[in-house]
Design an enzyme around this catalytic site. Structure first.
Site, PDB file in Angstrom:
ATOM      1  N   LYS A 111      12.605  15.180   9.007  1.00 10.73           N
ATOM      2  CA  LYS A 111      13.409  13.973   9.180  1.00 10.73           C
ATOM      3  C   LYS A 111      14.893  14.278   9.311  1.00 10.73           C
ATOM      4  O   LYS A 111      15.646  13.502   9.896  1.00 10.73           O
ATOM      5  CB  LYS A 111      13.176  13.005   8.006  1.00 10.73           C
ATOM      6  N   LYS A 192       1.530  13.978  14.735  1.00 13.32           N
ATOM      7  CA  LYS A 192       0.887  12.926  13.937  1.00 13.32           C
ATOM      8  C   LYS A 192       1.137  11.549  14.553  1.00 13.32           C
ATOM      9  O   LYS A 192       2.229  11.291  15.070  1.00 13.32           O
ATOM     10  CB  LYS A 192       1.497  13.037  12.523  1.00 13.32           C
ATOM     11  N   LYS A 195       4.530   5.535  13.374  1.00 10.01           N
ATOM     12  CA  LYS A 195       5.202   4.305  13.778  1.00 10.01           C
ATOM     13  C   LYS A 195       6.616   4.579  14.266  1.00 10.01           C
ATOM     14  O   LYS A 195       7.235   3.728  14.894  1.00 10.01           O
ATOM     15  CB  LYS A 195       5.218   3.318  12.613  1.00 10.01           C
TER      16      LYS A 195
HETATM   17  P1  AMP Z   1       4.102   6.023   5.719  1.00  9.61           P
HETATM   18  O1  AMP Z   1       3.872   5.225   6.934  1.00  9.61           O
HETATM   19  O2  AMP Z   1       4.825   7.287   5.981  1.00  9.61           O
HETATM   20  O3  AMP Z   1       4.650   5.205   4.582  1.00  9.61           O
HETATM   21  O4  AMP Z   1       2.650   6.478   5.270  1.00  9.61           O
HETATM   22  C1  AMP Z   1       1.796   5.656   4.508  1.00  9.61           C
HETATM   23  C2  AMP Z   1       0.489   6.358   4.266  1.00  9.61           C
HETATM   24  O5  AMP Z   1      -0.226   6.515   5.492  1.00  9.61           O
HETATM   25  C3  AMP Z   1       0.640   7.764   3.674  1.00  9.61           C
HETATM   26  O6  AMP Z   1      -0.402   7.969   2.729  1.00  9.61           O
HETATM   27  C4  AMP Z   1       0.462   8.657   4.854  1.00  9.61           C
HETATM   28  O7  AMP Z   1      -0.033   9.922   4.496  1.00  9.61           O
HETATM   29  C5  AMP Z   1      -0.557   7.892   5.689  1.00  9.61           C
HETATM   30  N1  AMP Z   1      -0.431   8.203   7.114  1.00  9.61           N
HETATM   31  C6  AMP Z   1       0.653   7.963   7.901  1.00  9.61           C
HETATM   32  N2  AMP Z   1       0.438   8.382   9.171  1.00  9.61           N
HETATM   33  C7  AMP Z   1      -0.830   8.908   9.172  1.00  9.61           C
HETATM   34  C8  AMP Z   1      -1.640   9.512  10.194  1.00  9.61           C
HETATM   35  N3  AMP Z   1      -1.201   9.664  11.441  1.00  9.61           N
HETATM   36  N4  AMP Z   1      -2.880   9.931   9.835  1.00  9.61           N
HETATM   37  C9  AMP Z   1      -3.341   9.776   8.575  1.00  9.61           C
HETATM   38  N5  AMP Z   1      -2.617   9.218   7.575  1.00  9.61           N
HETATM   39  C10 AMP Z   1      -1.383   8.786   7.864  1.00  9.61           C
END
Ligand code: AMP
Ligand code: TRP
Length: 328
Positions: A111, A192, A195
């Site tokens: 980041k 990955k 969003k």
């Molecule tokens: P975040 O959007 O970074 O707050 O992620 C929220 C949750 O979603 C966390 O547990 C991440 O590890 C999971 N996560 C986010 N992107 C992915 C992805 N592409 N594949 C699997 N898990 C994800």
């Protein structure tokens, strides 16, 4: 009953990766554990957020938790900032964290890469995440693969605290799905699904319309060759689509491979789109119902009240052990 905690940041649209990697497991765990699922707004502000967008996204993520199947009668659903002990224990744990530990965090490195100025909050964010977990003495933390390193820090901080101030914290275990812990971008399976990707074609947002979902899947990158075969090294793009298929349909990867033996990518992708729509359409219906029902704030208030009971007790115990003068 053992305790589960997890959180999702309200920092943009949630994707199918968030659903498969995290939320789906939240729903699974709520029957057997005392569960806490937070919208982690204090984490989201570690990168600049527009106030109006932050408010909207916070409501949206809370509503998506419920829409995904979390029952607020069973699990606590709330905003991180509504339970102040998170921030306070976060600060305390920051003082137990070394610079070196934070410098090694790959998410921070990613980041911060190429940025001229990086907020200190982004750097210390893993200590706040550790506080989120330890403030409930959580046993299990359902997350995607990318959070594994942060969870290791939480375990290290628990044992460091216990070593210095006496046995207190439980060491939390990660709960990471075998398939679907890392759903990749539709346009590039080496990245990955996220969003924050500027290309909306790279992800399926949970609130994309059925037609958008169909279009995005039909345009998803595929590997050369034509068999539908699970082989992440040789066929990363198709393997990713197969993982999505498996997670949305409940079929195993082997079953899917058998089903599409001798067939081309086109038919597989068409079916995959319908499988994804069949999961997201009912979720979206519930989402709009909840947002219109006006119940959300009530659910969040109840969740925060219940979470607060445990969190304030922990904070008090921690302060006492560390030698803070407690008010009388
Ligand atoms: P975040 O959007 O970074 O707050 O992620 C929220 C949750 O979603 C966390 O547990 C991440 O590890 C999971 N996560 C986010 N992107 C992915 C992805 N592409 N594949 C699997 N898990 C994800
Ligand atoms: N850091 C996590 C993410 O970006 C979100 C998060 C914050 C979290 N606190 C948590 C996840 C506690 C699990 C437990 O996805």
């Amino acid at each position: 009953m053992k305790t589960v905690l997890s959180g999702i940041q309200p920092s943009g649209k949630l994707t199918l990766g968030n659903y498969i990697g995290a939320m789906k497991n939240f729903v699974k765990l709520q029957n057997d554990y005392a569960c806490n699922f937070m919208v982690v707004d204090l984490h989201a502000i570690t990168v600049a957020q527009d106030p109006k967008a932050l408010r909207e996204q916070s409501e949206a993520v809370a509503a998506l938790f419920i829409a995904a199947g979390i029952d607020p009668g069973k699990a606590n659903v709330y905003m991180q900032s509504h339970v102040p002990p998170h921030a306070e224990l976060g600060w305390i744990l920051t003082t137990l964290t070394s610079m070196g530990e934070l410098e090694r965090m790959t998410q921070f490195k990613d980041k911060a890469a190429g940025k001229e100025s990086v907020g200190a909050g982004l750097f210390v964010y893993p200590s706040l995440m550790a506080a989120d977990i330890l403030v409930y003495n959580a046993d299990l933390v359902p997350v995607g693969e990318d959070q594994k390193q942060h969870l290791e820090l939480a375990r290290d901080l628990a044992s460091r605290f216990n070593h210095r101030f006496g046995e207190y914290f439980t060491s939390p275990d990660p709960y990471i799905p075998e398939v679907g812990a890392r759903i990749m971008s539709l346009d590039d399976a080496s990245k990955k699904m996220s969003k924050s990707n500027p290309n909306p074609g790279s992800y399926i947002a949970l609130l994309d319309t059925p037609d958008e979902i169909r279009k995005k899947i039909s345009r998803a990158t595929t590997d050369s060759g034509k068999e539908v075969r699970y082989d992440p090294a040789e066929k990363p793009e198709i393997s990713n689509l197969m993982s999505i298929y498996s997670e949305c349909s409940g079929k195993s990867l082997a079953e899917i491979q058998n089903e599409y033996e001798g067939q081309m990518y086109g038919g597989f992708k068409k079916d995959l789109a319908e499988v994804a729509v069949s999961v997201l359409e009912p979720l979206q219906k519930r989402y709009y119902e909840i947002r219109e029902s006006g119940q959300l704030y009530d659910i969040l208030a109840k969740g925060a009240d219940r979470a607060m009971e445990t969190a304030s007790r922990t904070l008090n115990d921690v302060k006492e052990r560390m030698g803070f003068l407690l008010p009388r």
